[in-house]
Write an enzyme that holds these catalytic residues in place. Structure first.
Site, mmCIF file in Angstrom:
data_model
loop_
_atom_site.group_PDB
_atom_site.id
_atom_site.type_symbol
_atom_site.label_atom_id
_atom_site.label_comp_id
_atom_site.label_asym_id
_atom_site.label_seq_id
_atom_site.Cartn_x
_atom_site.Cartn_y
_atom_site.Cartn_z
ATOM 1 N N GLU A 163 0.673 -1.221 -0.007
ATOM 2 C CA GLU A 163 -0.096 0.127 -0.027
ATOM 3 C C GLU A 163 0.993 1.299 -0.103
ATOM 4 O O GLU A 163 0.827 2.004 1.128
ATOM 5 C CB GLU A 163 -0.872 -0.122 1.170
ATOM 6 C CG GLU A 163 -1.764 -1.313 1.278
ATOM 7 C CD GLU A 163 -2.843 -1.346 2.479
ATOM 8 O OE1 GLU A 163 -2.651 -0.263 3.271
ATOM 9 O OE2 GLU A 163 -3.555 -1.906 2.548
ATOM 10 N N GLU A 349 -5.014 -8.736 1.012
ATOM 11 C CA GLU A 349 -5.536 -8.489 2.392
ATOM 12 C C GLU A 349 -6.946 -8.305 2.060
ATOM 13 O O GLU A 349 -7.553 -7.716 1.118
ATOM 14 C CB GLU A 349 -5.170 -7.334 2.620
ATOM 15 C CG GLU A 349 -3.805 -7.335 3.663
ATOM 16 C CD GLU A 349 -3.218 -5.975 4.008
ATOM 17 O OE1 GLU A 349 -4.449 -5.028 4.442
ATOM 18 O OE2 GLU A 349 -2.252 -5.570 4.098
HETATM 19 O O1 IFM Z 1 -4.032 -3.121 9.219
HETATM 20 C C1 IFM Z 1 -4.105 -2.571 8.021
HETATM 21 C C2 IFM Z 1 -2.791 -2.915 7.166
HETATM 22 O O2 IFM Z 1 -1.518 -2.917 7.616
HETATM 23 C C3 IFM Z 1 -2.626 -2.530 5.770
HETATM 24 N N1 IFM Z 1 -4.108 -2.770 4.988
HETATM 25 C C4 IFM Z 1 -5.157 -2.224 5.608
HETATM 26 C C5 IFM Z 1 -5.034 -3.105 7.253
HETATM 27 C C6 IFM Z 1 -6.571 -2.552 7.973
HETATM 28 O O3 IFM Z 1 -6.605 -1.222 8.123
#
Ligand code: IFM
Length: 440
Positions: A163, A349
């Site tokens: 990200e 994710e």
């Molecule tokens: O916890 C975060 C992660 O570190 C990066 N993506 C989003 C998740 C939830 O906010």
């Protein structure tokens, strides 16, 4: 729900969010140590000092992964453990932790998927400008080359960055993440150097002739118009440009999106692009990691430059106030395949934060189970339409340090009592276990 047999099911975490042991074995200070210790930056003054103490409890956690039945574990390497000054001499003791973790994963037959950077920049590099300073991209390449070489026989799948939008814009633009800067030009420069560093790491990987695959993980949020008006649809295009295309286009097309570039330029803001940068950034990769949580509903509005506003959600939200919208994942995967394919995709994710309660030793988190189930279903629909989705990692294995929200926000399928470090499987973990059993 029957998915392709070879789909790699997994779970994900990140170093600063779970490891703790921030001073162990030569680890140096990261920007998140500094930021979280700065009063007022993180809810309740929480820090990652202990987090889930995974540094010491990794064997127990890998056992839980094996019991769940996951095939892959996505985690991140802490740059401040491995190269404490950010540049120069590596610290073998720091790398040793990951060797122990890899041993454990190998014993259980779980594929490791390390991410090189999930936001814990060595503070010493930040003291010299952090990602705003182009040198940081070169130091990242050196760190990556060292790690690739050390682990080339142990790791087959690598992620360069997690990200970069968040690292750049939340960290240097809006100031809500480390290092807490609020300067849009700096954020644009940081975003550019993060992208350059991605390309340089891919080059290091190629130069080494490393076996295995490499890619980047982006947080992507599909934008939906608040109404059918041409103003709202134009705002959606700008929102998509800023949130999604600003990273997708350089990586896959070797250009910044013209519409957004022109917006920034008119305001005197531009990425510090040097000759060859765009070719470096767009070096071919093996897959794209997609982090999906929600969609955004946007309309014409007041946000400077972008002239848009985010509108209230239509459907129920999680504790993050993120609308639960599984169809957004379906549409995102389809769109990525159409606009940027054919590249294998991984959902690196996906998961949900809820106010969990412990009831007689159980955590009945039905909301999380429903969230996962509905998003799995959306992914399956995309696969059925021909999208090459190769893996799906639930965020997160454990409750952990949720950045500026500290320990107040729980995303885990395994509950962590942060006072005792006791792990308790939530109902969603049991559901995931039986779902995985049904897929094998
Ligand atoms: O916890 C975060 C992660 O570190 C990066 N993506 C989003 C998740 C939830 O906010």
């Amino acid at each position: 729900m029957r998915f392709p047999k070879d789909l790699q099911w997994g779970a994900a975490t990140a170093s600063y969010q779970i490891e703790g042991a921030v001073s162990a074995d030569g680890r140096s200070e990261s920007i998140w140590d500094r930021f979280s210790r700065t009063p007022g930056k993180v809810q309740n003054g929480d820090t990652g000092d202990t987090a889930c103490d995974h540094y010491h409890r990794y064997a127990e956690d890998v056992q839980a992964m094996a019991d769940l039945g996951i095939k892959a574990y996505r985690f991140s390497l802490a740059w401040p453990r491995i190269v404490p000054d950010g540049k120069g001499k590596p610290n073998p003791k720091g790398l040793d932790f990951y060797l122990r973790l890899l041993d454990e994963l190998q014993t259980k037959g779980i594929e490791p998927v390390p991410t090189l950077y999930h936001w814990d920049l060595p503070q010493s590099l930040e003291d010299n400008g952090g990602w705003v300073n182009r040198d940081t991209a070169k130091y990242f390449q050196d760190y990556a080359a060292y790690v690739f070489d050390e682990l080339k026989d142990r790791v087959a799948m690598w992620i360069t960055h997690n990200e970069p939008w968040c690292a750049a814009f939340l960290g240097y633009g809006f100031g809500v993440h480390a290092p807490g800067k609020q300067d849009f030009q700096q954020a644009i420069a940081a975003a550019h150097h993060l992208l350059v560093s991605h390309g340089l790491a891919v080059k290091a990987f190629e130069d080494l002739g490393s076996p295995g695959r490499i890619g980047i993980t982006l947080n992507l949020t599909p934008q939906y118009p608040a109404s059918d008006s041409s103003e709202d649809r134009a705002a959606v295009k700008r929102g998509d440009g800023f949130t999604n295309r600003w990273f997708l286009d350089p990586v896959f097309k070797g250009t910044y999106p013209d519409d957004i570039y022109e917006l920034w330029e008119a305001a005197g803001v531009a990425p510090p692009v040097q000759e060859d940068d765009m070719a470096i950034i767009s070096r071919p990769t093996d897959f794209l990691g997609v982090n999906y949580y929600t969609r955004a509903i946007v309309g014409h509005g007041k946000l400077p430059l972008l002239e848009m506003d985010t509108k209230p959600p239509v459907y129920p939200v999680t504790k993050m106030d993120w609308e639960i919208y599984p169809d957004g994942l379906y549409r995102l995967l389809m769109r990525l395949h159409e606009d940027y394919g054919p590249i294998p995709l991984y959902v690196t994710e996906n998961g949900a934060c809820f106010d969990d309660t412990m009831v007689q030793g159980r955590v009945p988190d039905q909301g999380r189970t429903q969230y996962l189930q509905s998003h799995f279903d959306a992914a399956l629909r995309a696969i059925e339409q021909g999208v090459p989705l190769k893996g799906y990692y639930v965020w997160s294995l454990l409750d952990n340090f949720e950045w500026a929200f500290g320990y107040d926000r729980r995303f885990g399928i395994i509950h962590v009592d942060f006072a005792t470090q006791k792990r308790t499987w939530k109902d969603s973990a049991r559901w995931y276990q039986s779902f995985l059993a049904g897929q094998s």
